[in-house]
Design an enzyme around this catalytic site. Structure first.
Site, PDB file in Angstrom:
ATOM      1  N   CYS A 145      17.313  74.874  -7.493  1.00  0.00           N
ATOM      2  CA  CYS A 145      17.475  73.477  -7.909  1.00  0.00           C
ATOM      3  C   CYS A 145      16.169  72.686  -7.862  1.00  0.00           C
ATOM      4  CB  CYS A 145      18.537  72.808  -7.050  1.00  0.00           C
ATOM      5  SG  CYS A 145      18.132  72.687  -5.284  1.00  0.00           S
ATOM      6  N   HIS A 197      20.498  69.876  -2.074  1.00  0.00           N
ATOM      7  CA  HIS A 197      20.591  70.095  -3.525  1.00  0.00           C
ATOM      8  C   HIS A 197      20.097  68.848  -4.256  1.00  0.00           C
ATOM      9  CE1 HIS A 197      21.948  72.270  -7.032  1.00  0.00           C
ATOM     10  NE2 HIS A 197      22.605  71.193  -7.461  1.00  0.00           N
ATOM     11  N   HIS A 209      21.135  70.240 -13.574  1.00  0.00           N
ATOM     12  CA  HIS A 209      20.648  70.882 -12.348  1.00  0.00           C
ATOM     13  C   HIS A 209      20.837  72.392 -12.459  1.00  0.00           C
ATOM     14  CE1 HIS A 209      24.832  71.404 -10.451  1.00  0.00           C
ATOM     15  NE2 HIS A 209      25.038  70.865 -11.633  1.00  0.00           N
TER      16      HIS A 209
END
Length: 236
Positions: A145, A197, A209
């Protein structure tokens, strides 16, 4: 004697004749009266309209407010400007010139085609779409990510960004969801107390993402999963 008898017999006759003349005169007067009465009645009937004609000549009210008499209304033709140039709006003109990628991402973001304008951004997303997740990866064979966010921000927005999701969280100015714009960052705490994240905000609560399950993809902040772990958003 003869003259006397003649007078006697002649007088009643004359009387009777006179009586008949009187009667005839009365009948003649009666007939002439009847004829005049018939003429008067006929003239009245001729001048008095029938129920049907009277109803036909009544004023009729239409739903649109126009009132008229039978056989007397002549509709007016209104001139309307139907020229194409004056009826094309800016949005419709933009729609005419829209490209395939705009329609695709307008549908994914659930927004109007006219709002999808950053071709450089969406070309990058299209190029990386579906790239699998790999922790620490930074290539199209696998990317995580933070690696995806850094690569996108540096390529599209020329930010010179680096660091993992927790590092990036410390670099942004915090903002509410309603104030987020295209290019802002969104952060999550997934099964951790710390930020674990990160993604990039697009439009209409959608963000792009690198997810662990589907790779590079667009998701929605309103989805129960992401809503549960959402930690905040911010601008660099």
């Amino acid at each position: 004697m003869t003259c006397i008898l003649a007078k006697i017999f002649t007088r009643p006759t004359m009387i009777r004749v006179k009586g008949h003349l009187v009667k005839l005169s009365i009948c003649a007067l009666s007939l002439s009266s009847c004829a005049s009465l018939k003429k008067t009645t006929a003239s009245k009937k001729a001048t008095t309209p029938t129920t049907t004609e009277s109803a036909a000549n009544r004023r009729v009210e239409f739903l649109d407010g126009i009132s008229t008499k039978r056989n007397t209304y002549t509709p007016k033709t209104e001139k309307k400007d139907v020229s194409i140039s004056k009826n094309i709006t800016r949005s419709s003109a933009n729609l005419e010139m829209a490209q395939g990628w705009q329609f695709k991402y307008a549908q994914l973001l659930d927004v109007a085609v006219e709002q999808v304008l950053n071709q450089r951004l969406y070309s990058f997303i299209e190029d990386w779409w579906g790239t699998p997740y790999r922790l620490g990866g930074k290539t199209k064979s696998g990317i995580d990510c933070s690696g995806f966010v850094n690569t996108l921000m540096n390529t599209v927005f020329a930010m010179g960004l680096s660091g993992n999701s927790a590092d990036l969280f410390t670099q942004v100015k915090r903002m509410g969801v309603k104030d987020l714009h295209e290019g802002d960052l969104v952060f999550f705490r997934i099964h951790h107390r710390r930020i674990s994240h990160v993604g990039i905000y697009l439009e209409n609560d959608k963000f792009v993402h690198a997810s662990t399950s589907n790779g590079v993809i667009i998701s929605d902040l309103k989805e129960p999963y992401w809503k549960k772990y959402y930690a905040g958003g911010g601008r660099l």
